[in-house]
Structure formats: structure tokens, C-alpha cells
Design an enzyme around this catalytic site. Structure first.
Site, PDB file in Angstrom:
ATOM      1  N   LYS A  97      30.455  46.771 -20.507  1.00 27.04           N
ATOM      2  CA  LYS A  97      31.235  47.637 -19.619  1.00 27.04           C
ATOM      3  C   LYS A  97      30.873  49.114 -19.807  1.00 27.04           C
ATOM      4  O   LYS A  97      30.822  49.867 -18.828  1.00 27.04           O
ATOM      5  CB  LYS A  97      32.742  47.396 -19.773  1.00 27.04           C
ATOM      6  CG  LYS A  97      33.279  47.585 -21.172  1.00 27.04           C
ATOM      7  CD  LYS A  97      34.704  47.086 -21.269  1.00 27.04           C
ATOM      8  CE  LYS A  97      35.258  47.340 -22.666  1.00 27.04           C
ATOM      9  NZ  LYS A  97      34.512  46.583 -23.740  1.00 27.04           N
TER      10      LYS A  97
ATOM     11  N   ARG B 167      44.103  48.527 -21.792  1.00 27.82           N
ATOM     12  CA  ARG B 167      43.830  47.323 -22.579  1.00 27.82           C
ATOM     13  C   ARG B 167      45.068  46.491 -22.797  1.00 27.82           C
ATOM     14  O   ARG B 167      44.983  45.380 -23.313  1.00 27.82           O
ATOM     15  CB  ARG B 167      43.318  47.742 -23.963  1.00 27.82           C
ATOM     16  CG  ARG B 167      41.827  47.801 -24.099  1.00 27.82           C
ATOM     17  CD  ARG B 167      41.552  48.430 -25.447  1.00 27.82           C
ATOM     18  NE  ARG B 167      40.368  47.925 -26.043  1.00 27.82           N
ATOM     19  CZ  ARG B 167      39.187  48.549 -26.000  1.00 27.82           C
ATOM     20  NH1 ARG B 167      39.045  49.662 -25.330  1.00 27.82           N
ATOM     21  NH2 ARG B 167      38.151  48.050 -26.621  1.00 27.82           N
TER      22      ARG B 167
ATOM     23  N   ARG C   8      23.516  46.161 -31.448  1.00 28.33           N
ATOM     24  CA  ARG C   8      23.622  47.425 -30.704  1.00 28.33           C
ATOM     25  C   ARG C   8      23.297  48.656 -31.557  1.00 28.33           C
ATOM     26  O   ARG C   8      23.702  48.774 -32.699  1.00 28.33           O
ATOM     27  CB  ARG C   8      25.056  47.570 -30.177  1.00 28.33           C
ATOM     28  CG  ARG C   8      25.342  48.957 -29.617  1.00 28.33           C
ATOM     29  CD  ARG C   8      26.636  49.048 -28.886  1.00 28.33           C
ATOM     30  NE  ARG C   8      27.779  48.596 -29.627  1.00 28.33           N
ATOM     31  CZ  ARG C   8      28.977  48.396 -29.104  1.00 28.33           C
ATOM     32  NH1 ARG C   8      29.175  48.586 -27.811  1.00 28.33           N
ATOM     33  NH2 ARG C   8      29.979  47.999 -29.841  1.00 28.33           N
TER      34      ARG C   8
ATOM     35  N   ARG D 150      27.466  51.610 -34.837  1.00 28.29           N
ATOM     36  CA  ARG D 150      28.908  51.794 -34.971  1.00 28.29           C
ATOM     37  C   ARG D 150      29.455  51.064 -36.180  1.00 28.29           C
ATOM     38  O   ARG D 150      29.042  49.950 -36.477  1.00 28.29           O
ATOM     39  CB  ARG D 150      29.609  51.303 -33.692  1.00 28.29           C
ATOM     40  CG  ARG D 150      29.692  52.390 -32.661  1.00 28.29           C
ATOM     41  CD  ARG D 150      30.183  51.915 -31.332  1.00 28.29           C
ATOM     42  NE  ARG D 150      31.386  51.095 -31.382  1.00 28.29           N
ATOM     43  CZ  ARG D 150      31.984  50.626 -30.302  1.00 28.29           C
ATOM     44  NH1 ARG D 150      31.497  50.903 -29.103  1.00 28.29           N
ATOM     45  NH2 ARG D 150      33.058  49.871 -30.403  1.00 28.29           N
TER      46      ARG D 150
ATOM     47  N   ARG E 293      37.784  41.836 -32.895  1.00 30.21           N
ATOM     48  CA  ARG E 293      37.948  42.596 -31.645  1.00 30.21           C
ATOM     49  C   ARG E 293      37.971  41.648 -30.438  1.00 30.21           C
ATOM     50  O   ARG E 293      38.722  41.858 -29.497  1.00 30.21           O
ATOM     51  CB  ARG E 293      36.819  43.622 -31.497  1.00 30.21           C
ATOM     52  CG  ARG E 293      37.047  44.852 -32.381  1.00 30.21           C
ATOM     53  CD  ARG E 293      35.774  45.628 -32.649  1.00 30.21           C
ATOM     54  NE  ARG E 293      35.063  46.035 -31.467  1.00 30.21           N
ATOM     55  CZ  ARG E 293      33.763  46.338 -31.444  1.00 30.21           C
ATOM     56  NH1 ARG E 293      33.056  46.274 -32.568  1.00 30.21           N
ATOM     57  NH2 ARG E 293      33.184  46.714 -30.342  1.00 30.21           N
TER      58      ARG E 293
HETATM   59  P1  AP5 Z   1      28.097  47.951 -24.313  1.00 34.72           P
HETATM   60  O1  AP5 Z   1      27.869  48.472 -22.923  1.00 34.72           O
HETATM   61  O2  AP5 Z   1      28.122  48.926 -25.429  1.00 34.72           O
HETATM   62  O3  AP5 Z   1      29.376  46.992 -24.324  1.00 34.72           O
HETATM   63  P2  AP5 Z   1      30.927  47.326 -24.231  1.00 34.72           P
HETATM   64  O4  AP5 Z   1      31.541  46.274 -23.368  1.00 34.72           O
HETATM   65  O5  AP5 Z   1      31.147  48.754 -23.808  1.00 34.72           O
HETATM   66  O6  AP5 Z   1      31.336  47.043 -25.726  1.00 34.72           O
HETATM   67  P3  AP5 Z   1      32.171  47.899 -26.796  1.00 34.72           P
HETATM   68  O7  AP5 Z   1      31.932  47.244 -28.098  1.00 34.72           O
HETATM   69  O8  AP5 Z   1      31.867  49.368 -26.700  1.00 34.72           O
HETATM   70  O9  AP5 Z   1      33.622  47.622 -26.305  1.00 34.72           O
HETATM   71  P4  AP5 Z   1      34.896  47.760 -27.138  1.00 34.72           P
HETATM   72  O10 AP5 Z   1      35.900  47.569 -26.079  1.00 34.72           O
HETATM   73  O11 AP5 Z   1      35.026  46.858 -28.294  1.00 34.72           O
HETATM   74  O12 AP5 Z   1      34.774  49.199 -27.799  1.00 34.72           O
HETATM   75  P5  AP5 Z   1      35.460  50.598 -27.468  1.00 34.72           P
HETATM   76  O13 AP5 Z   1      34.521  51.650 -27.871  1.00 34.72           O
HETATM   77  O14 AP5 Z   1      36.017  50.615 -26.081  1.00 34.72           O
HETATM   78  O15 AP5 Z   1      26.961  46.840 -24.582  1.00 34.72           O
HETATM   79  C1  AP5 Z   1      26.920  46.151 -25.821  1.00 34.72           C
HETATM   80  C2  AP5 Z   1      25.458  45.871 -26.215  1.00 34.72           C
HETATM   81  O16 AP5 Z   1      24.861  45.012 -25.235  1.00 34.72           O
HETATM   82  C3  AP5 Z   1      24.561  47.115 -26.265  1.00 34.72           C
HETATM   83  O17 AP5 Z   1      23.640  46.919 -27.295  1.00 34.72           O
HETATM   84  C4  AP5 Z   1      23.870  47.143 -24.886  1.00 34.72           C
HETATM   85  O18 AP5 Z   1      22.616  47.769 -24.922  1.00 34.72           O
HETATM   86  C5  AP5 Z   1      23.730  45.651 -24.621  1.00 34.72           C
HETATM   87  N1  AP5 Z   1      23.809  45.311 -23.205  1.00 34.72           N
HETATM   88  C6  AP5 Z   1      24.685  45.810 -22.295  1.00 34.72           C
HETATM   89  N2  AP5 Z   1      24.472  45.222 -21.100  1.00 34.72           N
HETATM   90  C7  AP5 Z   1      23.460  44.331 -21.276  1.00 34.72           C
HETATM   91  C8  AP5 Z   1      22.792  43.413 -20.402  1.00 34.72           C
HETATM   92  N3  AP5 Z   1      23.127  43.270 -19.121  1.00 34.72           N
HETATM   93  N4  AP5 Z   1      21.788  42.658 -20.934  1.00 34.72           N
HETATM   94  C9  AP5 Z   1      21.434  42.780 -22.234  1.00 34.72           C
HETATM   95  N5  AP5 Z   1      22.033  43.630 -23.106  1.00 34.72           N
HETATM   96  C10 AP5 Z   1      23.038  44.382 -22.623  1.00 34.72           C
HETATM   97  O19 AP5 Z   1      36.728  50.577 -28.434  1.00 34.72           O
HETATM   98  C11 AP5 Z   1      36.571  50.635 -29.828  1.00 34.72           C
HETATM   99  C12 AP5 Z   1      37.941  50.675 -30.499  1.00 34.72           C
HETATM  100  O20 AP5 Z   1      38.673  51.841 -30.064  1.00 34.72           O
HETATM  101  C13 AP5 Z   1      38.865  49.503 -30.207  1.00 34.72           C
HETATM  102  O21 AP5 Z   1      38.599  48.402 -31.048  1.00 34.72           O
HETATM  103  C14 AP5 Z   1      40.231  50.150 -30.479  1.00 34.72           C
HETATM  104  O22 AP5 Z   1      40.476  50.235 -31.869  1.00 34.72           O
HETATM  105  C15 AP5 Z   1      40.068  51.563 -29.963  1.00 34.72           C
HETATM  106  N6  AP5 Z   1      40.473  51.707 -28.552  1.00 34.72           N
HETATM  107  C16 AP5 Z   1      39.666  52.059 -27.519  1.00 34.72           C
HETATM  108  N7  AP5 Z   1      40.338  52.062 -26.375  1.00 34.72           N
HETATM  109  C17 AP5 Z   1      41.605  51.700 -26.687  1.00 34.72           C
HETATM  110  C18 AP5 Z   1      42.781  51.494 -25.902  1.00 34.72           C
HETATM  111  N8  AP5 Z   1      42.792  51.641 -24.565  1.00 34.72           N
HETATM  112  N9  AP5 Z   1      43.915  51.136 -26.541  1.00 34.72           N
HETATM  113  C19 AP5 Z   1      43.943  50.981 -27.880  1.00 34.72           C
HETATM  114  N10 AP5 Z   1      42.865  51.142 -28.676  1.00 34.72           N
HETATM  115  C20 AP5 Z   1      41.693  51.499 -28.074  1.00 34.72           C
END
Ligand code: AP5
Length: 215
Positions: free
Chosen positions: A13, A88, A127, A161, A172
Site C-alpha cells: 500500500k 486502521r 524490504r 525498518r 503485525r
Molecule cells: P510496502 O509498500 O512497503 O508495503 P506496505 O503495505 O506499505 O507495508 P508496511 O509494512 O509499511 O505496512 P504497515 O501497515 O505494517 O506499516 P506502517 O508503516 O503503516 O511494500 C512492502 C515490500 O514489498 C517492499 O519491499 C516493496 O518494495 C515490496 N513490494 C511492494 N509492492 C510490490 C509488488 N507489487 N511486487 C513485489 N514487491 C512489492 O505502520 C507501522 C506501525 O506504525 C504500525 O505497526 C503501528 O504501530 C503504527 N501505526 C501506523 N499507523 C497507525 C494507525 N493508523 N493507528 C495506530 N498505529 C499506527
């Protein structure tokens, strides 16, 4: 456009939200990136969030909704924004709806990304991200076009990360699964939810997102 990218960790995403934001010239707001920046800067929010993020848990709704309300009130978000990682929980979704209604606005689309769990784990554990602009890559599945140079900003400064360890990733994903269904039902009722098969190359998935809008 006011859009939400929703899906499990590793569903791509963030990768797609950045491309979408560039195409439609709306700001990309990643709550994960905002929180990681707060941690790096040592702010009070960052200090509170760090241990929860390291453990793969969500930070409290009251904290994150305050951050998002503040950010989407800024002038660059007046004509739209691309939310990545928010809402979320149902409480976060209700708060966003209240905020938008208060401004006589509503969401245009919620894109739900679907990817099998084994692939999520493979994507996340491989990643690496650009330290400067946040673009995410994978050594085999989504490499940089030029070795060690970010496609998006040209930086050579990359990072892994801290919450991308196997155990934390599994946690997660479990947290996501515990929250997803009520949110998806809620957005389906509002008629804004589009389900996207997010297996395939980055370009293929992006084309599916664009096609779902054209429909
Ligand atoms: P990537 O695009 O980075 O995936 P993503 O879905 O964004 O995954 P995240 O791990 O960033 O999501 P998350 O929700 O756990 O983390 P967030 O930072 O929001 O792609 C992943 C990998 O795949 C990369 O290597 C990429 O190159 C590869 N890839 C992508 N597309 C591809 C394709 N089509 N083909 C092949 N490879 C591909 O949140 C982190 C933490 O923050 C949470 O755990 C929580 O503690 C906190 N947090 C954030 N938001 C909130 C909220 N709203 N409420 C409460 N806590 C929150």
C-alpha cells in the site's frame, strides 16, 4: 481526491500510495512514516509510540487521530490527500468521517489490497527503504533500477525498518486481521471500497488501481 490505501503489512500500500499521490498530485500521508519521523526527532509522540511500534502493536486511537486531523487540516490537503496506514480501526474511521463531514466532504475511494500471507512475509523481511524519501524496495521482487540508487529521489542512503523482523511481522499481520473486517464492512456500506488483487509487479498492481477508478 481523498483516498485511503488499506491492507496488511507488506501488501504494497505504501509503494502504491506514493505512485498514486504523484499521479494525482495529492500529498501522500503515511502514518507509519509520520511516527517513525517523530521517533527519530525524539518528540513526546515518538517516545510514546516507539515501544508499541517495535512490538507491532497499534498506537492509541486518540494519539493517531490527533496527528491525522492536524495534518489533513493543512493547506496542501485542501484539494485532497492519499492516506496510507490510516484508518486502521473503526474508531479511527469514524473520527475521519466526522472530520470530513464537518467540512462537507467525504472519501472518494478506499482501496483494499489483498496478498497471501506467505508473500507478505517474504516482501517485508526483504524490504529496504530509502532513508530520505521513504520509497520501499526489495532485492529481488522490487529492486532499484540502478543498484544502490533510489528511483524516486536519487539518494543512496537506505535503511531496514526495526519492526520488520519475522516475529514482529507475524504479530503485525495478526493485528491487521483482528481489525480489518469491521472496517471493510463499514467502507463497503459507504460504497467506496474497491478490492485490489495486489499480487504482481508494482506496475501491474498500479494499473489495477487505476482501472478500478475508471470503472
Ligand atoms: P510496502 O509498500 O512497503 O508495503 P506496505 O503495505 O506499505 O507495508 P508496511 O509494512 O509499511 O505496512 P504497515 O501497515 O505494517 O506499516 P506502517 O508503516 O503503516 O511494500 C512492502 C515490500 O514489498 C517492499 O519491499 C516493496 O518494495 C515490496 N513490494 C511492494 N509492492 C510490490 C509488488 N507489487 N511486487 C513485489 N514487491 C512489492 O505502520 C507501522 C506501525 O506504525 C504500525 O505497526 C503501528 O504501530 C503504527 N501505526 C501506523 N499507523 C497507525 C494507525 N493508523 N493507528 C495506530 N498505529 C499506527
Amino acid at each position: 481526491m481523498k483516498v485511503v490505501f488499506f491492507g496488511p503489512p507488506g501488501s504494497g500500500k505504501g509503494t502504491q500510495a506514493i505512485k498514486f499521490a504523484q499521479r494525482f498530485r495529492n500529498p501522500h500521508l503515511s502514518t507509519g512514516d509520520i511516527l517513525r519521523k517523530a521517533i527519530e526527532e525524539g518528540t513526546e509522540t515518538g517516545l510514546k509510540a516507539k515501544s508499541l511500534m517495535d512490538a507491532g502493536q497499534l498506537i492509541p486511537d486518540s494519539d493517531i487521530v490527533a496527528i491525522v486531523r492536524d495534518r489533513i487540516s493543512q493547506s496542501d490537503c485542501q484539494s485532497g490527500f492519499i492516506l496510507d496506514g490510516f484508518p486502521r480501526t473503526l474508531e479511527q474511521a469514524h473520527d475521519l468521517e466526522r472530520f470530513l463531514k464537518g467540512h462537507s466532504e467525504e472519501l472518494d475511494y478506499v482501496f483494499e489490497f489483498k496478498v497471501p500471507t506467505e508473500l507478505l512475509i517474504e516482501r517485508i523481511t526483504g524490504r529496504f527503504s530509502c532513508k530520505k524519501c521513504g520509497a520501499a524496495y526489495h532485492p529481488t521482487m522490487n529492486p532499484t533500477k540502478v543498484a544502490d540508487v533510489c528511483d524516486r529521489c536519487g539518494s543512496s542512503d537506505f535503511m531496514k525498518r526495526e519492526d520488520d523482523t519475522l516475529d514482529t511481522v507475524k504479530g503485525r499481520i495478526a493485528v491487521y486481521e483482528g481489525q480489518a473486517q469491521p472496517l471493510l464492512s463499514y467502507y463497503s456500506r459507504l460504497g467506496v471500497c474497491a478490492s485490489i488483487d495486489a499480487v504482481g509487479s508494482v506496475e501491474e498492481v498500479f494499473n489495477r488501481v487505476i482501472k478500478s477508478i475508471e470503472k
